[in-house]
Design an enzyme around this catalytic site. Structure first.
Site, mmCIF file in Angstrom:
data_model
loop_
_atom_site.group_PDB
_atom_site.id
_atom_site.type_symbol
_atom_site.label_atom_id
_atom_site.label_comp_id
_atom_site.label_asym_id
_atom_site.label_seq_id
_atom_site.Cartn_x
_atom_site.Cartn_y
_atom_site.Cartn_z
ATOM 1 C CG HIS A 171 -30.810 96.114 -25.224
ATOM 2 N ND1 HIS A 171 -30.138 95.670 -26.125
ATOM 3 C CD2 HIS A 171 -32.011 95.584 -24.926
ATOM 4 C CE1 HIS A 171 -30.929 94.683 -26.927
ATOM 5 N NE2 HIS A 171 -32.332 94.678 -25.949
ATOM 6 C CG ASP A 210 -36.401 93.285 -21.059
ATOM 7 O OD1 ASP A 210 -37.438 92.877 -21.500
ATOM 8 O OD2 ASP A 210 -35.193 93.233 -21.385
#
Length: 440
Positions: A317, A374
């Site tokens: 991320h 995600d």
């Protein structure tokens, strides 16, 4: 200006910058946040020095002050109004979290009851909006539909577009939070050629969305408690995430005085990008491309090769350099949903195997490339029956709450100004027009 010659001022709360080429020095105030790094106030930088800062992607620039969401990427911390995301995910529900983000405090029983009632009784959309959908092709991406319809809401609700009226801002906020699930479900129904389902006031926020999405008029649709809980959790985990691309877009649009419906439509457009809200859709496409568990080692070999451009979506991320705290919560929910639904999907089995291999591979461990939210949300949503084209729509439904909170905060901030970033110009210096017959 040499960063090595920059020193923190004394207890006066200033920072001194020195330009080595001229020997000049300037002091700038240092602002303290409640938590997190200190911030140097450079609003007077150009006036004092004749220079701008250069910061592509705003990696080291605070464009606003905010009290809504705090992230510490190194420590893997995410807090809404001071509450750790893990606690809210375990003990709260989405509308309570929405109230928290909008108002700064958790509601008491009476406040929550009123807020839930207000949202519930705004879930229907103007009936003419149903005809508005017919202007889209049936194969239009749901995000294109969502962006268009939300932008059009200002044409239907003129009584809540005055941003200087606190009451109108509140009504617009409630309408957007309430109507996004309805519009998202309508986008799904339109793409599938099914009739729109009107919302039911007896259902919770997450239940209502699932009912409007998967229910049909010809038979009773019973919402699974497991799926409703998973949906509610996904909404909580995606409700806000500090100054990300779409939130910055909403603030940018709002800084010009645009109405809230237009600002949220702008946020939806930004969210659509595969590097932002489209990441979970990219995860499923990646898994489909891998195809089979036996192909995982070869896929990972390509990911590790710096000369190739293979991306392992759903891992790592931009903000979280340790781990994504939302992913830990989502992982537990993911395995629970798959277990209770008894789903055996080769693609989902493939995802679990990729997770297992990656978590034990030194390449990913050393680079702290752990599965992010995600990765798991895409798996859960596929298990629940959503097509990949709807993934970002669900993200938008959840994030609307955060966008509204951030937009409201910006409107009420006396320091807020229309956003006008500076640039480092690299084009031609002044030159003069040459007639076309004389050009070579």
């Amino acid at each position: 200006m040499d960063g090595n010659n920059t020193k923190v001022g004394a207890p006066s709360g200033t920072m001194t910058l020195t330009d080595n080429s001229t020997g000049k020095s300037w002091d700038f105030p240092v602002l303290e946040g409640s938590v997190g790094p200190r911030v140097m106030d450079v609003r007077s930088l150009y006036a004092k020095t004749g220079m701008f800062t250069y910061d592509p992607g705003f990696m080291a620039t605070a464009a606003c002050r905010s009290s809504i969401t705090y992230i510490d990427g190194d420590q893997g911390i995410l807090m809404y109004r001071g509450y750790p995301i893990q606690e809210l995910a375990a003990k709260s529900d989405f509308l309570e979290v929405a109230y928290l983000l909008l108002n700064g405090e958790l509601p008491n029983p009476e406040q929550k009851k009123q807020f839930v009632s207000d949202i519930t009784h705004h879930t229907m959309v103007h009936e003419q909006i149903t005809t508005f959908f017919r202007g889209f092709r049936r194969d239009a991406h749901p995000m294109a539909v969502l962006c268009g319809v939300v932008g059009a809401l200002s044409a239907f609700y003129h009584d809540s577009t005055d941003i200087n009226d606190p009451y109108q801002r509140m009504v617009a906020s409630h309408r957007l939070i309430a109507k996004l699930p309805t519009i998202g479900a309508m986008a799904y129904k339109y793409a599938h050629g099914q009739p729109f389902m009107y919302p039911k006031n007896s259902l919770s926020y997450a239940e209502n969305f699932l009912y409007m999405t998967f229910g049909v008029p010809c038979e009773e649709y019973v919402v699974s408690p497991t799926l409703a809980k998973a949906m509610d959790l996904i909404f909580i985990l995606h409700a806000d995430h500090e100054q990300n691309a779409s939130t910055a877009t909403v603030r940018n649009a709002g800084s010009s005085g645009a109405n809230p419906f237009a600002c949220i439509a702008a946020g939806i457009a930004s969210l659509w990008g595969p590097a932002h809200g489209g990441a979970n859709e990219a995860v499923l496409k990646m898994l489909a491309r891998i195809g089979d568990k036996k192909n995982i080692p070869d896929f990972i070999k390509h990911v590790k090769d710096k000369n190739e451009h293979e991306i392992q979506y759903g891992f790592g991320h931009r903000v979280y350099k340790n781990y994504d705290p939302r992913a830990k919560v989502m992982r537990e929910t993911c395995h629970k949903v798959l277990g209770e639904l008894g789903i055996h999907d080769p693609l989902l089995d493939l995802a679990m195997e990729l997770e297992k291999i990656s978590l034990s591979d030194d390449y990913f461990i050393s680079r702290k490339l752990y599965p992010n939210v995600d990765f798991y949300s895409g798996i859960i949503l596929k298990a629940m029956g959503f097509p990949t084209s709807m993934f970002t729509v669900l993200f938008a439904i959840a994030r609307t709450v955060g966008w509204i909170a951030q937009w409201t905060e910006m409107i009420e901030d006396p320091d807020s100004k229309i956003m006008r970033p500076r640039q480092l110009f690299t084009g031609s210096d002044e030159r003069h027009y040459v007639d076309i017959g004389e050009r070579h």
